[in-house]
Scaffold this active site. Structure first.
Site, mmCIF file in Angstrom:
data_model
loop_
_atom_site.group_PDB
_atom_site.id
_atom_site.type_symbol
_atom_site.label_atom_id
_atom_site.label_comp_id
_atom_site.label_asym_id
_atom_site.label_seq_id
_atom_site.Cartn_x
_atom_site.Cartn_y
_atom_site.Cartn_z
ATOM 1 N N HIS A 63 0.857 -1.327 -0.112
ATOM 2 C CA HIS A 63 0.236 -0.261 0.316
ATOM 3 C C HIS A 63 0.727 1.034 0.391
ATOM 4 C CE1 HIS A 63 -2.721 3.285 1.333
ATOM 5 N NE2 HIS A 63 -1.762 3.728 2.508
ATOM 6 N N ASP A 92 6.914 20.249 -27.565
ATOM 7 C CA ASP A 92 6.882 19.702 -26.631
ATOM 8 C C ASP A 92 7.917 19.959 -25.398
ATOM 9 O OD1 ASP A 92 6.808 16.460 -26.347
ATOM 10 O OD2 ASP A 92 6.453 16.260 -27.766
ATOM 11 N N TRP A 127 7.345 0.317 3.258
ATOM 12 C CA TRP A 127 7.663 0.618 2.557
ATOM 13 C C TRP A 127 8.684 1.670 2.906
ATOM 14 C CZ3 TRP A 127 8.629 6.539 0.990
ATOM 15 C CH2 TRP A 127 8.375 7.420 2.281
ATOM 16 N N SER A 157 13.325 5.705 -13.902
ATOM 17 C CA SER A 157 12.298 6.440 -14.565
ATOM 18 C C SER A 157 11.896 7.292 -13.740
ATOM 19 C CB SER A 157 11.057 5.496 -14.300
ATOM 20 O OG SER A 157 10.010 6.622 -14.353
ATOM 21 N N SER A 158 12.202 8.201 -12.911
ATOM 22 C CA SER A 158 12.174 9.512 -12.193
ATOM 23 C C SER A 158 13.169 9.996 -12.800
ATOM 24 C CB SER A 158 12.035 9.413 -10.772
ATOM 25 O OG SER A 158 10.957 8.569 -10.209
ATOM 26 N N HIS A 241 13.037 12.665 3.251
ATOM 27 C CA HIS A 241 12.318 13.356 3.294
ATOM 28 C C HIS A 241 12.200 14.735 2.154
ATOM 29 C CE1 HIS A 241 10.513 17.025 5.760
ATOM 30 N NE2 HIS A 241 11.327 17.012 5.369
ATOM 31 N N GLU A 243 11.499 13.336 -0.404
ATOM 32 C CA GLU A 243 11.052 12.971 -1.139
ATOM 33 C C GLU A 243 9.060 13.718 -0.873
ATOM 34 O OE1 GLU A 243 10.222 10.595 -3.786
ATOM 35 O OE2 GLU A 243 8.264 10.540 -3.603
ATOM 36 N N TYR A 245 8.208 16.043 -0.019
ATOM 37 C CA TYR A 245 8.056 17.795 -0.076
ATOM 38 C C TYR A 245 8.318 17.223 -2.585
ATOM 39 C CZ TYR A 245 9.165 19.269 3.229
ATOM 40 O OH TYR A 245 9.594 19.618 5.126
ATOM 41 N N SER A 256 -1.796 26.876 -6.091
ATOM 42 C CA SER A 256 -1.487 28.225 -6.688
ATOM 43 C C SER A 256 -2.286 28.877 -7.932
ATOM 44 C CB SER A 256 -0.154 27.938 -6.420
ATOM 45 O OG SER A 256 0.162 27.712 -5.444
ATOM 46 N N HIS A 290 14.675 13.596 11.594
ATOM 47 C CA HIS A 290 13.518 14.027 12.661
ATOM 48 C C HIS A 290 12.924 11.928 12.102
ATOM 49 C CE1 HIS A 290 11.542 15.901 8.613
ATOM 50 N NE2 HIS A 290 11.194 15.256 9.177
ATOM 51 N N HIS A 291 12.996 11.674 11.474
ATOM 52 C CA HIS A 291 12.584 10.613 11.208
ATOM 53 C C HIS A 291 13.175 9.196 12.168
ATOM 54 C CE1 HIS A 291 9.428 11.271 8.177
ATOM 55 N NE2 HIS A 291 11.111 11.895 7.663
ATOM 56 N N THR A 316 6.830 27.418 4.870
ATOM 57 C CA THR A 316 5.114 26.283 4.025
ATOM 58 C C THR A 316 4.128 27.019 5.149
ATOM 59 O OG1 THR A 316 6.384 24.369 5.170
ATOM 60 C CG2 THR A 316 4.401 23.812 4.699
ATOM 61 N N LYS A 319 3.239 29.880 2.579
ATOM 62 C CA LYS A 319 2.815 29.902 1.629
ATOM 63 C C LYS A 319 1.521 29.624 2.092
ATOM 64 C CE LYS A 319 5.930 27.134 -0.817
ATOM 65 N NZ LYS A 319 5.451 26.751 -2.294
ATOM 66 N N ARG A 438 1.277 1.808 15.423
ATOM 67 C CA ARG A 438 1.098 1.276 13.438
ATOM 68 C C ARG A 438 1.637 -0.002 13.336
ATOM 69 N NH1 ARG A 438 5.504 5.801 10.739
ATOM 70 N NH2 ARG A 438 4.859 4.206 8.667
HETATM 71 C C1 HEM Z 1 4.971 21.506 8.419
HETATM 72 C C2 HEM Z 1 5.924 20.500 7.544
HETATM 73 C C3 HEM Z 1 6.134 18.974 8.366
HETATM 74 C C4 HEM Z 1 6.452 18.862 8.810
HETATM 75 C C5 HEM Z 1 7.108 19.682 10.317
HETATM 76 C C6 HEM Z 1 6.416 16.537 9.490
HETATM 77 C C7 HEM Z 1 7.524 16.354 10.268
HETATM 78 C C8 HEM Z 1 7.142 15.302 10.648
HETATM 79 C C9 HEM Z 1 8.380 14.336 11.754
HETATM 80 C C10 HEM Z 1 8.662 15.026 12.118
HETATM 81 C C11 HEM Z 1 7.978 12.855 11.085
HETATM 82 C C12 HEM Z 1 7.910 12.075 11.719
HETATM 83 C C13 HEM Z 1 7.365 11.308 12.344
HETATM 84 C C14 HEM Z 1 7.703 9.800 13.435
HETATM 85 O O1 HEM Z 1 8.132 8.890 12.189
HETATM 86 O O2 HEM Z 1 7.697 9.847 14.698
HETATM 87 C C15 HEM Z 1 7.088 13.006 9.543
HETATM 88 C C16 HEM Z 1 6.312 11.999 9.130
HETATM 89 C C17 HEM Z 1 5.884 11.607 8.426
HETATM 90 N N1 HEM Z 1 6.180 12.468 7.085
HETATM 91 FE FE1 HEM Z 1 5.752 14.691 8.019
HETATM 92 N N2 HEM Z 1 6.488 17.064 8.317
HETATM 93 C C18 HEM Z 1 6.011 17.275 7.348
HETATM 94 C C19 HEM Z 1 5.070 17.764 6.141
HETATM 95 C C20 HEM Z 1 5.341 16.325 5.602
HETATM 96 C C21 HEM Z 1 4.673 16.095 4.383
HETATM 97 C C22 HEM Z 1 4.501 17.748 3.671
HETATM 98 C C23 HEM Z 1 4.518 15.125 3.841
HETATM 99 C C24 HEM Z 1 4.029 14.311 2.046
HETATM 100 C C25 HEM Z 1 4.129 14.714 1.650
HETATM 101 C C26 HEM Z 1 5.315 14.699 5.008
HETATM 102 C C27 HEM Z 1 5.340 13.353 4.867
HETATM 103 C C28 HEM Z 1 5.528 11.770 5.806
HETATM 104 C C29 HEM Z 1 5.605 11.118 6.237
HETATM 105 C C30 HEM Z 1 5.269 10.073 4.585
HETATM 106 C C31 HEM Z 1 5.525 10.648 7.402
HETATM 107 C C32 HEM Z 1 5.916 9.438 8.190
HETATM 108 C C33 HEM Z 1 7.306 8.691 7.756
HETATM 109 C C34 HEM Z 1 6.999 7.001 8.296
HETATM 110 O O3 HEM Z 1 7.257 6.710 9.768
HETATM 111 O O4 HEM Z 1 6.578 6.427 7.733
HETATM 112 N N3 HEM Z 1 5.235 15.618 5.692
HETATM 113 N N4 HEM Z 1 7.051 14.368 9.632
HETATM 114 CU CU LIG Z 2 10.278 14.542 7.241
#
Ligand code: HEM
Ligand SMILES: [Cu+2]
Lengths: 617, 96, 194
Positions: A63, A92, A127, A157-158, A241, A243, A245, A256, A290-291, A316, A319, A438
């Site tokens: 998923h 093109d 993932w 590809s990307s 990370h 990614e 964005y 926008s 931060h992850h 962010t 915006k 989770r």
């Molecule tokens: C203000 C902006 C953002 C902040 C401060 C932020 C912060 C964080 C932090 C600290 C985590 C880690 C959480 C943990 O695993 O304990 C996290 C996880 C995640 N964030 Fe964000 N994030 C932001 C925006 C975004 C955006 C824009 C996306 C995607 C479109 C995103 C997608 C994710 C994903 C996919 C995870 C989980 C990864 C995983 O553990 O599987 N975040 N975020």
């Molecule tokens: Cu991140």
């Protein structure tokens, strides 16, 4: 235009490739959605028995991987392909055949990943495939091999698409389109492509090391031999990370475009929106740990990454204020596209706020690996990226198909998705705070999680209903809707200056741009209307080519060989080399030793077209 | 087409590159230098790197866009190498 | 290589292909950067030998480094020849460059074989793994460059490479020099700073 299936296989037309991306990605959105529904069914009640523990692991892994790489990224790519050249005033992309190659590798890579289901070896390590779970010792089957190899294919590809669009945007702007006149969607596309070409090599290396560990017995991630599983986490999140964005910036670009059009007001603070997009992209490379707050990297490291993460919230947030200020005082037309854009702002704001919460390490220690993070990432990915994509779908559908979508059905579409989404994911905040981890395939009753899990599962069906309404709307539109005019929304940018759908060559005469909102300026008489130069006698378009799909087939053949037999790897490599050489000499050889083709010998010139659709002039 | 340096410049640059390489290799064998070996070698190889990029790859005289496309990512890559080394304790000096 | 449409000078006045190659090289910085980081992070972390100190052959690698460096000189000479329309020079240097590349690869094959005989393998320790992966991917890049340049050389032999094609030689050259500078870095970080 070459018709029929062959025409689609050999196409190098950015509009057709855009449609191919869109359709394929939408199918995978449904596949990923189906996997999600199974997950939620399993979790609806305590002690669920819909799927086994093993299948559950495969489901959440597939998923996540599907949604990120096979749905959201390529849905964005559909818009890059279809819209960006039109917005630039180009005929093109810079490398049309490479563009086709990107698509075919993406398609084959996606099929390759999903083929794992048929041999009962779907990837099952999440993932982000944390090291040790992915070690041969703990995962001897082919599951992880499928994952590693298909991610490499999708990365290639990307990357190819990334180089292509960087050059397209830098180098194919219509005369007069300075950087500060580029539509914000084009800007966000550009930033996204830079993130792709800089972030994907890092995961490529991470995956190579994993591949060597699994195939050749190295010990990169094996602590027993001095290796460090944390290296994988660093490499993955160094990619991961940026990614996120890559997934969100295009949606920010779409919104926008949609907001000013339907507020009938130029985007508030255009330069700020552009610069904050660039800043977000740049900072995106400095916050990956931060992850990894719970890894125990130490107080200094944690603090540094926490500060970086909080800083990234500033551009962010800026915006969000710009979007709201764009609406302020506008003469708003509440179309479905605008509803989705509004939904995007609200939901993305919530996701951003929960993100800021776990930017603080002590808070994150509580939330990491709990459903709170699941809620966060879905608010940004579904409420953010996917709602942005739907805004784009409703906005550009008339341009891409030449048909209008029903606004009434659109309203149902939006509200069902909006309600369904919140019913599904908001309770996950509670579940996380109540301690539900989770990635557990079931849980005992009486822990206080029963109610919210049930609510969440109900939400999925509302959300799915919304998607169904969209499908119905789309089918009805293609079957019987009224033809779309060139400019149904009173648009601002160049794509609305040509017919819907645009002619194969996009613009009869390449327009000259004087304004950020060029079309509005023209319609209001604020841009100089120059005497149209005589239409060109013929327009050169890149001829169709068979070699992109040949090269892609060779690549996937080699990939298949990696899981089966070395001979296939060699065969695949030979096909790639053959295809690449024929590709390189495709034009040279047909010219019998000449150098450059004389400029009037286009293999596919369009002679004497009547000016059915005039350019912006 | 941009103006490329004449062949004479190429030969000169190649000679300098060869000399620097010779110096690098000899430094390796001079044990008294052991303490400064690493920084010295890094400076010297950075010089070689820049010479090739500026003259053989023409960035000195070519369009600025190319420099941007290359140097930006290079800077990020170097930053990431240093960050990873720091995170893995490569700069922690072991006390005797 | 040359197509009627891909050979376009764009809005910046630059050629698409050259710009694409520079973008590609930027991306390659991240690729090799990650590999080099892996090597450096694991430096000195192998629980058992062989160690770099025991196994790396500085005299031998100095020679191959020198050869690769000089191939970069031949590459710019080839470009200058094509730009001048000097067919003979083009043929000579367009062969010389990949030939030097092949000498470098020969050294590398010999080096790898010797190391394996002396007990350094991918599996034996982290140094072996990170060393072979880093230098192996560099070698793979050199091999691609060799094939690319030999292709251009055959074009030159058949008089199908004229001044108008200088750009495709220049692009191949950019790639080739990049591979060379990566080696400059590897030689210092892996071989000399042990
Ligand atoms: C203000 C902006 C953002 C902040 C401060 C932020 C912060 C964080 C932090 C600290 C985590 C880690 C959480 C943990 O695993 O304990 C996290 C996880 C995640 N964030 Fe964000 N994030 C932001 C925006 C975004 C955006 C824009 C996306 C995607 C479109 C995103 C997608 C994710 C994903 C996919 C995870 C989980 C990864 C995983 O553990 O599987 N975040 N975020
Ligand atoms: Cu991140």
């Amino acid at each position: 235009m070459t018709r029929g299936v062959w025409g689609w296989i050999t196409t190098v037309d950015h509009k057709r490739i855009g449609i191919l991306y869109g359709v394929t990605a939408f199918v995978f959105l449904l596949v990923g959605g189906f996997e999600a529904a199974l997950i939620r069914l399993q979790l609806a009640r305590p002690d669920g028995a819909v799927v086994s523990a093993g299948t559950y692991n495969e489901l959440f892994t597939m998923h996540g991987t599907t949604m990120v790489f096979l749905a959201v990224m390529p849905l964005n790519a559909a818009f890059f392909n279809y819209i960006v050249p039109l917005m630039l005033g180009a005929r093109d992309v810079a490398f049309p055949r490479l563009n086709a190659l990107s698509y075919w590798i993406f398609l084959f890579g996606s099929l390759f990943l999903n083929a794992s289901f048929f041999v009962n070896a779907a990837p099952n390590a999440g993932w982000f495939g944390y090291a040790n779970l992915t070690a041969k010792q703990f995962s001897p089957g082919a599951n992880i091999d499928f994952w590693v190899i298909s991610l490499q294919l999708l990365g290639v590809s990307s990357l190819i698409a990334g180089f292509n669009f960087i050059v397209t945007i830098l180098n194919m702007r219509a005369p007069g389109m300075t950087f500060m006149r580029m539509p914000v969607f084009v800007w966000m596309t550009l930033v996204t492509q830079f993130l792709i070409v800089l972030a994907f090599p890092v995961i490529t290396v991470g995956l190579i090391l994993l591949l060597f560990d699994r195939f050749f017995g190295t010990n990169f991630y094996n602590p027993g031999a001095g290796g460090n599983p944390l290296l994988w986490q660093h490499l993955f999140w160094l990619f991961g990370h940026p990614e996120v964005y890559i997934l969100i910036l295009p949606a920010m670009g779409i919104v926008s475009e949609v907001l000013p059009t339907f507020a009938r007001k130029p985007l508030f603070g255009y330069p700020v929106v552009v610069y904050s997009g660039m800043l977000i992209g740049l900072f995106g490379f400095g916050v990956w740990s931060h992850h990894m707050f719970t890894v125990g990297l130490g107080a200094v490291v944690d603090s540094a990454f926490a500060v970086g993460t909080m800083l990234i919230g500033i551009p962010t947030g800026v915006k969000i204020f710009n979007w709201i200020a764009t609406l302020w005082g506008g003469r708003i037309r509440l179309t479905t596209a605008l509803w989705f854009a509004l939904g995007f702002i609200a939901m993305f704001l919530m996701g951003g706020l929960s993100g800021i919460m776990h930017a603080a390490p002590p808070v994150d220690m509580q939330q990491q690996d709990s459903y709170f993070v699941v809620a966060h990432l879905h608010y940004v990915l579904v409420g953010g990226s996917l709602f942005g994509i739907f805004a784009g779908l409703y906005y550009w559908w008339p341009k891409m198909t030449g048909r209008m979508l029903s606004e009434r059905a659109g309203r149902w579409n939006f509200w069902l998705m909006f309600v369904g989404f919140n019913v599904t994911f908001f309770p996950m905040h509670f579940l996380g705070l109540l301690g539900m981890p989770r990635r557990i395939y079931t849980y005992a009753g009486g822990l206080g999680w029963d109610l919210w899990n049930l609510v969440s599962t109900v939400g999925v069906f509302i959300l799915a209903l919304g998607i169904l309404v969209f499908i119905g709307n789309a089918v009805a539109s293609l079957r019987s809707a009224a033809p779309a005019p060139a400019d149904p929304w009173d648009g601002r940018t160049l794509e609305w200056a040509v017919s819907s759908p645009p002619p194969e060559y996009n613009f009869r005469n390449i327009p000259t741009v004087h304004h950020r909102d060029e079309l509005w300026a023209l319609k209001a008489g604020r841009a100089p209307v120059e005497a149209a130069p005589p239409p060109p006698r013929e327009i050169h378009l890149p001829p169709p080519s068979f070699y992109p799909i040949v090269v892609a087939a060779g690549v996937v053949l080699a990939a298949t060989g990696a899981l089966t037999h070395l001979a296939l790897v060699v065969a695949g490599a030979l096909v790639v080399v053959f295809g690449a050489y024929r590709w390189a000499f495709e034009y040279r050889s047909s010219l019998g030793g000449g150098l450059r083709p004389p400029s009037d010998a286009s293999p596919r010139g369009l002679r004497g077209q009547s000016p059915r659709s005039s350019g912006p002039r | 087409m941009t103006q490329h340096p004449p062949v004479r410049t190429y030969l000169l640059v190649a000679a300098v590159l060869a000399v620097i390489t010779a110096v690098e290799v000899s430094l390796f064998y001079v044990t008294v230098m052991a303490r400064f070996l690493a920084p010295l070698l890094i400076v010297l190889s950075a010089a070689k790197f820049s010479l090739v990029v500026m003259f053989f790859m023409h960035l000195r005289s070519d369009h600025r866009a190319f420099t941007g496309l290359f140097v930006g990512p290079l800077a990020i890559a170097i930053a990431i190498i240093l960050a990873l080394m720091a995170l893995f304790g490569a700069f922690v000096v072991a006390r005797p | 290589m040359t197509t009627p449409h891909e050979a376009v000078i764009g809005s910046t006045g630059l050629d698409h292909r050259k710009m694409g190659v520079w973008a590609f090289l930027g991306s390659e910085c991240m690729f090799f950067g990650s590999l080099i980081a892996t090597y450096l992070v694991y430096k000195g972390r192998s629980p058992s030998g062989p160690t770099p100190h025991e196994i790396l052959n500085i005299p031998l690698t100095s020679i191959s480094t020198f050869v690769l460096l000089m191939s970069s000189l031949l590459m710019v000479l080839a470009l200058a020849a094509v730009q001048r329309g000097d067919a003979l020079g083009a043929r000579l240097w367009l062969f010389g460059t990949p030939f030097f590349g092949m000498i470098f690869l020969g050294f590398q094959v010999y080096e790898f074989a010797t190391f394996v005989r002396e007990g350094l393998t991918l599996q034996v320790n982290l140094f072996g793994a990170s060393f072979f992966v880093l230098t192996g991917f560099h070698g793979a890049h050199v091999s691609v460059g060799v094939v690319w340049l030999l292709t251009l050389w055959t074009l030159a032999l058949r008089n199908r490479l004229t001044r108008a094609d200088a750009l495709i030689v220049e692009i191949a050259g950019l790639y080739w020099h990049f591979v060379d500078i990566v080696w400059i870095v590897i030689f210092t970080l892996v071989y000399l700073i042990q």
